[in-house]
Design a protein around this motif. Structure first.
Motif, PDB file in Angstrom:
ATOM      1  N   LEU A   1       0.817  -1.214   0.000  1.00  0.00           N
ATOM      2  CA  LEU A   1       0.000   0.000   0.000  1.00  0.00           C
ATOM      3  C   LEU A   1       0.848   1.260   0.000  1.00  0.00           C
ATOM      4  O   LEU A   1       0.510   2.244  -0.666  1.00  0.00           O
ATOM      5  CB  LEU A   1      -0.957  -0.005   1.190  1.00  0.00           C
ATOM      6  CG  LEU A   1      -1.931  -1.176   1.243  1.00  0.00           C
ATOM      7  CD1 LEU A   1      -2.876  -1.036   2.425  1.00  0.00           C
ATOM      8  CD2 LEU A   1      -2.703  -1.322  -0.051  1.00  0.00           C
ATOM      9  N   SER A   2       1.964   1.257   0.731  1.00  0.00           N
ATOM     10  CA  SER A   2       2.821   2.447   0.716  1.00  0.00           C
ATOM     11  C   SER A   2       3.419   2.653  -0.675  1.00  0.00           C
ATOM     12  O   SER A   2       3.635   3.788  -1.102  1.00  0.00           O
ATOM     13  CB  SER A   2       3.903   2.389   1.803  1.00  0.00           C
ATOM     14  OG  SER A   2       4.740   1.286   1.629  1.00  0.00           O
TER      15      SER A   2
ATOM     16  N   VAL B   1       1.792   2.024  -3.478  1.00  0.00           N
ATOM     17  CA  VAL B   1       0.715   2.679  -4.231  1.00  0.00           C
ATOM     18  C   VAL B   1       0.741   4.176  -3.956  1.00  0.00           C
ATOM     19  O   VAL B   1       0.648   4.999  -4.871  1.00  0.00           O
ATOM     20  CB  VAL B   1      -0.673   2.084  -3.863  1.00  0.00           C
ATOM     21  CG1 VAL B   1      -1.797   2.932  -4.435  1.00  0.00           C
ATOM     22  CG2 VAL B   1      -0.777   0.649  -4.352  1.00  0.00           C
TER      23      VAL B   1
ATOM     24  N   TYR C   1      -7.475   8.659   3.141  1.00  0.00           N
ATOM     25  CA  TYR C   1      -6.423   7.652   3.259  1.00  0.00           C
ATOM     26  C   TYR C   1      -6.220   7.226   4.707  1.00  0.00           C
ATOM     27  O   TYR C   1      -5.818   6.094   4.971  1.00  0.00           O
ATOM     28  CB  TYR C   1      -5.100   8.145   2.668  1.00  0.00           C
ATOM     29  CG  TYR C   1      -5.062   8.121   1.157  1.00  0.00           C
ATOM     30  CD1 TYR C   1      -5.453   7.004   0.435  1.00  0.00           C
ATOM     31  CD2 TYR C   1      -4.616   9.228   0.438  1.00  0.00           C
ATOM     32  CE1 TYR C   1      -5.418   6.977  -0.945  1.00  0.00           C
ATOM     33  CE2 TYR C   1      -4.575   9.215  -0.948  1.00  0.00           C
ATOM     34  CZ  TYR C   1      -4.982   8.086  -1.631  1.00  0.00           C
ATOM     35  OH  TYR C   1      -4.944   8.068  -2.992  1.00  0.00           O
TER      36      TYR C   1
ATOM     37  N   LEU D   1      -6.380   3.170   4.369  1.00  0.00           N
ATOM     38  CA  LEU D   1      -5.172   2.359   4.560  1.00  0.00           C
ATOM     39  C   LEU D   1      -5.375   1.279   5.626  1.00  0.00           C
ATOM     40  O   LEU D   1      -5.096   0.101   5.370  1.00  0.00           O
ATOM     41  CB  LEU D   1      -3.967   3.248   4.887  1.00  0.00           C
ATOM     42  CG  LEU D   1      -3.478   4.112   3.728  1.00  0.00           C
ATOM     43  CD1 LEU D   1      -2.519   5.181   4.230  1.00  0.00           C
ATOM     44  CD2 LEU D   1      -2.819   3.255   2.657  1.00  0.00           C
TER      45      LEU D   1
ATOM     46  N   THR E   1      -5.755  -2.829   4.860  1.00  0.00           N
ATOM     47  CA  THR E   1      -4.754  -3.632   5.564  1.00  0.00           C
ATOM     48  C   THR E   1      -5.411  -4.682   6.453  1.00  0.00           C
ATOM     49  O   THR E   1      -5.047  -5.865   6.422  1.00  0.00           O
ATOM     50  CB  THR E   1      -3.845  -2.730   6.420  1.00  0.00           C
ATOM     51  OG1 THR E   1      -3.178  -1.799   5.566  1.00  0.00           O
ATOM     52  CG2 THR E   1      -2.824  -3.541   7.198  1.00  0.00           C
TER      53      THR E   1
ATOM     54  N   LEU F   1      -5.662   0.959  -4.001  1.00  0.00           N
ATOM     55  CA  LEU F   1      -5.307   0.253  -2.768  1.00  0.00           C
ATOM     56  C   LEU F   1      -5.917  -1.142  -2.760  1.00  0.00           C
ATOM     57  O   LEU F   1      -5.231  -2.123  -2.464  1.00  0.00           O
ATOM     58  CB  LEU F   1      -5.770   1.046  -1.541  1.00  0.00           C
ATOM     59  CG  LEU F   1      -5.183   2.450  -1.377  1.00  0.00           C
ATOM     60  CD1 LEU F   1      -5.859   3.168  -0.211  1.00  0.00           C
ATOM     61  CD2 LEU F   1      -3.674   2.402  -1.174  1.00  0.00           C
TER      62      LEU F   1
ATOM     63  N   GLU G   1      -4.310  -5.346  -3.167  1.00  0.00           N
ATOM     64  CA  GLU G   1      -4.564  -6.459  -2.236  1.00  0.00           C
ATOM     65  C   GLU G   1      -5.560  -7.472  -2.791  1.00  0.00           C
ATOM     66  O   GLU G   1      -6.003  -8.370  -2.069  1.00  0.00           O
ATOM     67  CB  GLU G   1      -5.067  -5.920  -0.894  1.00  0.00           C
ATOM     68  CG  GLU G   1      -4.025  -5.129  -0.120  1.00  0.00           C
ATOM     69  CD  GLU G   1      -2.828  -5.971   0.299  1.00  0.00           C
ATOM     70  OE1 GLU G   1      -2.957  -7.211   0.433  1.00  0.00           O
ATOM     71  OE2 GLU G   1      -1.754  -5.390   0.505  1.00  0.00           O
TER      72      GLU G   1
END
Length: 164
Positions: A15-16, A18, A56, A60, A64, A100, A104
């Protein structure tokens, strides 16, 4: 701080990366304060101006936590719910979430009134991880038995003050 600034707060590399691709390498103040708690599964209430990074700050940890929850996407039974007061806001949230959730392997669906519910119902039946909904259409879908909220693991109320 570099891209690792998000990693130090507990955001996964997928994710970081992205965020880095979007030129976002530094957490905003609301992200820096809320991410450790929300990633740990604690309830968080955040307030901030437009453009402060609130979206975000909740997306996030949501993506996650779903990635690590062990549950699976099932028809008509979303795993997470984001309530938003307007279709414009719901659409903005979905746009921010898209890269995001793609990172995943998750799926989102946005539902709101003023448009035919057929495509929304079809997408629900295929299964979604994150349902982004305006309250009126969500209530309609639940009352018709087309959406089961029994599998919701995480709920986010965006602009709750406008929905109250």
């Amino acid at each position: 701080m570099s891209n690792n600034a998000f990693a130090r707060l507990g955001v996964p590399t997928s994710l970081s990366s992205v965020l880095e691709g979007k030129g976002i390498t530094e957490p905003t103040p609301i992200q820096a304060v809320t991410l450790p708690d929300s990633l740990a599964g604690r309830d968080v209430l955040g307030r901030g101006r437009t453009g402060s990074g609130k979206t975000y700050a909740f997306l996030l940890p949501l993506v996650t936590r779903l990635a690590s929850s062990g549950s699976r996407r099932t028809p008509s039974r979303p795993r997470a719910l984001i309530l938003a007061p307007t279709r414009e806001l719901a659409t903005q949230i979905e746009a921010a979430a898209a890269p995001l959730v793609a990172a995943e392997g998750q799926r989102t669906l946005t539902v709101f009134g003023g448009v035919g519910q057929g495509p929304q119902v079809s997408a629900l039946k295929r299964g979604v991880d994150i349902l982004i909904a305006c309250p009126g259409r969500l209530q309609d879908l639940v009352q018709q038995g087309l959406c089961d909220l029994g599998g919701i693991e995480i709920t986010i109320l965006d602009e709750a003050d406008h929905m109250a």
